[in-house]
Enzyme design. Structure first.
Site, PDB file in Angstrom:
ATOM      1  N   GLU A   1      -1.457  16.242  -6.576  1.00 54.61           N
ATOM      2  CA  GLU A   1      -1.665  17.339  -7.514  1.00 54.61           C
ATOM      3  C   GLU A   1      -0.587  18.410  -7.418  1.00 54.61           C
ATOM      4  O   GLU A   1      -0.457  19.261  -8.306  1.00 54.61           O
ATOM      5  CB  GLU A   1      -3.037  17.986  -7.262  1.00 54.61           C
TER       6      GLU A   1
ATOM      7  N   GLU B   1      -7.353   1.178  10.142  1.00 53.39           N
ATOM      8  CA  GLU B   1      -7.467   2.480  10.801  1.00 53.39           C
ATOM      9  C   GLU B   1      -7.475   2.369  12.325  1.00 53.39           C
ATOM     10  O   GLU B   1      -7.317   3.370  13.023  1.00 53.39           O
ATOM     11  CB  GLU B   1      -8.737   3.196  10.350  1.00 53.39           C
TER      12      GLU B   1
END
Length: 302
Positions: free
Chosen positions: A84, A115
């Protein structure tokens, strides 16, 4: 074996023990009551968040970059915040970047085992030429994700600034960070579903880190996003309104100023308020390191 019960984000929430028996409205009221606790948890760590903003601002102003790193929801939130920044503040996509365990496919679908590899975190940073000039924000609701630990270890080894964001007290990732941000959100509505309160807290903190940094870098004038990138019709109209709000000019004057400024709202505001031209505006904004208020003062306006 990891004892999940020791993590506050993994404990059962007594307030929601019978949530499956409630009416739809009552169920949502319980969720809403739990969500109200999130902003208060973030409020408690504002001094630490402020330190993080100042560190990030300093590094970025000297040519560094900001990286977010996480797995699952944490990784996706980092990518969301990073993505953004270019349209909102007119920065290059490389300035703020998000890394997620498992890469691009993990944005849409969980990548099993990714992960659990600290080496993967280090590899992802090396591929980005991560260096001492940069900042790494490691994000993990539990505070113990190996991928994030590996990344923070690597960042610390190369001399970069390191920030840890977790939602469980005394997070393991905090051992590898200069600044530790821990909004303790407690047990989730659905046990272990950290996309809920923990995810909301992470989103709030990431909003503060990027927004605070961009304000301090001069990307905001008053509360207007004057470096907005006019990449579509909606943003073109937003730029016109920003110029009108900042100067009090008419729509026609705003359009004319933006044409002179080649679509740059910040430059258009300077041009209109000072009665100058494109080159003069660039000169003054350059001297003020992009801070519109300071540039206007140098010109004797405001």
């Amino acid at each position: 074996m990891i004892d999940l019960q020791k993590l506050s984000t993994e404990r059962r929430n007594p307030a929601t023990a019978h949530i499956d028996e409630l009416s739809t409205l009552s169920m949502l009221q319980v969720i809403n009551e739990e969500d109200k606790k999130v902003a208060l948890a973030v409020e408690k760590i504002l001094p630490e968040v402020a330190k993080a903003v100042d560190v990030i601002t300093d590094r970025l102003s000297k040519g560094g970059r900001l990286f977010y790193m996480g797995a699952g929801t944490s990784g996706r939130l980092g990518i969301l915040d990073a993505s953004e920044c270019p349209p909102t503040y007119g920065v290059e996509p490389e300035l703020v970047q998000g890394l997620i365990a498992g890469g691009i496919p993990a944005i849409f679908k969980a990548q099993e085992g990714a992960e659990d590899s600290p080496e993967l975190g280090q590899k992802d940073l090396r591929e980005k030429d991560f260096s001492a000039k940069d900042v790494l924000v490691g994000i993990a609701a539990s505070g113990r994700t190996p991928y994030v630990i590996g990344g923070l270890q690597y960042a610390k080894d190369v001399g970069a600034a390191t920030i840890a964001l977790a939602c469980s007290p005394e997070p393991a990732i905090g051992d590898f960070a200069d600044i530790v941000l821990v909004p303790v959100t407690g047990a989730e509505v659905v046990t272990g579903s950290t996309r809920m309160k923990a995810g909301t807290a992470q989103k709030l903190v990431l909003n503060m880190l990027s927004t605070g940094t961009m304000i301090k870098l001069g990307k905001v004038y008053g509360n207007l996003m004057v470096d907005v990138k006019t990449s579509n019709k909606k943003l073109e109209e937003r730029a016109r309104r920003i110029v009108m709000e900042a100067t009090g000019c008419s729509r026609e004057e705003s359009i004319a100023a933006l044409m002179e400024a080649q679509g740059n709202a910040k430059l258009a505001i300077f041009i209109h308020l000072t009665g100058t031209d494109f080159a003069t505006g660039q000169e003054y904004l350059g001297k003020a390191h992009g801070h519109l208020g300071a540039a206007l003062q140098q010109r004797g306006v405001g």
